[in-house]
Enzyme design. Structure first.
Site, PDB file in Angstrom:
ATOM      1  N   TYR A  58       1.043  -1.146  -0.156  1.00  0.00           N
ATOM      2  CA  TYR A  58       0.004  -0.038   0.029  1.00  0.00           C
ATOM      3  C   TYR A  58       0.886   1.316  -0.002  1.00  0.00           C
ATOM      4  O   TYR A  58       0.387   2.466   0.143  1.00  0.00           O
ATOM      5  CB  TYR A  58      -0.938  -0.044   1.326  1.00  0.00           C
ATOM      6  CG  TYR A  58      -2.021   0.714   1.065  1.00  0.00           C
ATOM      7  CD1 TYR A  58      -3.260   0.477   0.319  1.00  0.00           C
ATOM      8  CD2 TYR A  58      -2.354   1.935   1.869  1.00  0.00           C
ATOM      9  CE1 TYR A  58      -4.329   1.199   0.298  1.00  0.00           C
ATOM     10  CE2 TYR A  58      -3.737   2.615   2.024  1.00  0.00           C
ATOM     11  CZ  TYR A  58      -4.565   2.062   1.101  1.00  0.00           C
ATOM     12  OH  TYR A  58      -5.676   3.023   1.110  1.00  0.00           O
ATOM     13  N   LYS A  60      -2.349   9.171   0.689  1.00  0.00           N
ATOM     14  CA  LYS A  60      -3.209   9.450   1.837  1.00  0.00           C
ATOM     15  C   LYS A  60      -2.771  10.390   2.969  1.00  0.00           C
ATOM     16  O   LYS A  60      -3.496  11.183   3.442  1.00  0.00           O
ATOM     17  CB  LYS A  60      -3.909   8.093   2.373  1.00  0.00           C
ATOM     18  CG  LYS A  60      -4.799   7.551   1.214  1.00  0.00           C
ATOM     19  CD  LYS A  60      -6.032   8.420   0.955  1.00  0.00           C
ATOM     20  CE  LYS A  60      -7.128   7.197  -0.051  1.00  0.00           C
ATOM     21  NZ  LYS A  60      -8.249   8.243  -0.312  1.00  0.00           N
TER      22      LYS A  60
END
Length: 258
Positions: free
Chosen positions: A154, A161
């Protein structure tokens, strides 16, 4: 009875399905007209728009890749032309390349960062001009646990993010003097069709049970639960919440793994 978002104009990016769709419909159910943004899946976005209209609200369908600055500008032009302004911006659309850090490539980094983070900055610039003319507004972004926790493969999405949450703080401080609140919501594991891609790892039931076992609340987060928190941040009750990321995860990110 006057609804909470009566006479409000909302733009929800990536609102064809999942969390974005739930947010668009919740805002419409409470009186807002909604611009439904999509990039690839027109059919699902059209269905969201139909459901908005079935609730008695106006809907605008806008195809745009928010990671492309020309598309981003055109999207706001279309919203301004159709609705005459904007009160609520929900930055929900996201994308990314899920690979280990050592396998990432510049193209994947740029694609992910442009859609997930850069677009928030330049969308906020454009939205703020419109919102200030209307006496203020609300900007809410959708983040994820990967902004602060290390999740498998990720790295690029997580970095984007984290940038999104940092932008939320900076924009929050800068825009509150204009009557514009900027905040974010970080959901945990949400029960959407996005979980389907894990099916290759085993049966859907076993994968869901594995996720649920990690949530102290004993179940996954529903998209509508995320939508309700987003709507709260768009309400007058949240006028003094500035630059915050609200976690909605049933306790998922709290326990130390054993």
């Amino acid at each position: 009875m006057k609804q909470e978002f009566s006479d409000k104009i909302a733009l929800v990016t990536g609102s064809g399905r999942g969390i974005g769709k739930a947010i668009a419909l919740h805002l419409a159910r409470n009186g807002a007209d909604v611009a439904v943004n999509f990039f690839r899946n027109r059919a699902s976005a059209e269905e969201t728009a139909r459901q908005v209209e079935a609730l008695g609200r106006r809907a605008l369908l806008v195809k745009a890749n928010i990671g492309d600055l020309n598309d981003l500008r055109r999207m706001f032009d279309e919203v301004e032309m159709a609705f005459g302004g904007l009160d609520i911006l929900i930055h929900n659309a996201a994308s990314g390349y899920n690979h280990p850090a050592m396998e990432q490539r510049p193209k994947g980094w740029e694609w992910t960062m442009n859609i997930n983070a850069r677009s928030l900055l330049f969308a906020a610039q454009r939205a703020a001009v419109s919102m200030e003319k209307r006496g203020g507004g609300k900007i809410v972004s959708i983040s994820s646990a990967g902004a602060t926790r290390v999740l498998p493969d990720y790295v690029v999405v997580g970095a984007s993010k984290a940038a999104l949450e940092s932008l939320t703080r900076y924009l929050g401080v800068e825009l509150i003097s204009k009557g514009i609140n900027v905040n974010a919501v970080s959901p945990g594991i949400v029960e959407t069709e996005a979980l389907e891609h894990f099916a290759s790892m085993g049966s859907k039931e076993n994968i869901l049970r594995k996720f649920i076992d990690q949530v102290p609340a004993g179940r996954l987060v529903a998209p509508e639960e995320v939508a309700k928190v987003v709507a709260f941040l768009c309400s007058p009750a949240a006028n003094m919440i500035v630059g915050q990321t609200i976690v909605v995860d049933g306790g998922y990110t709290l326990p130390v793994p054993r």
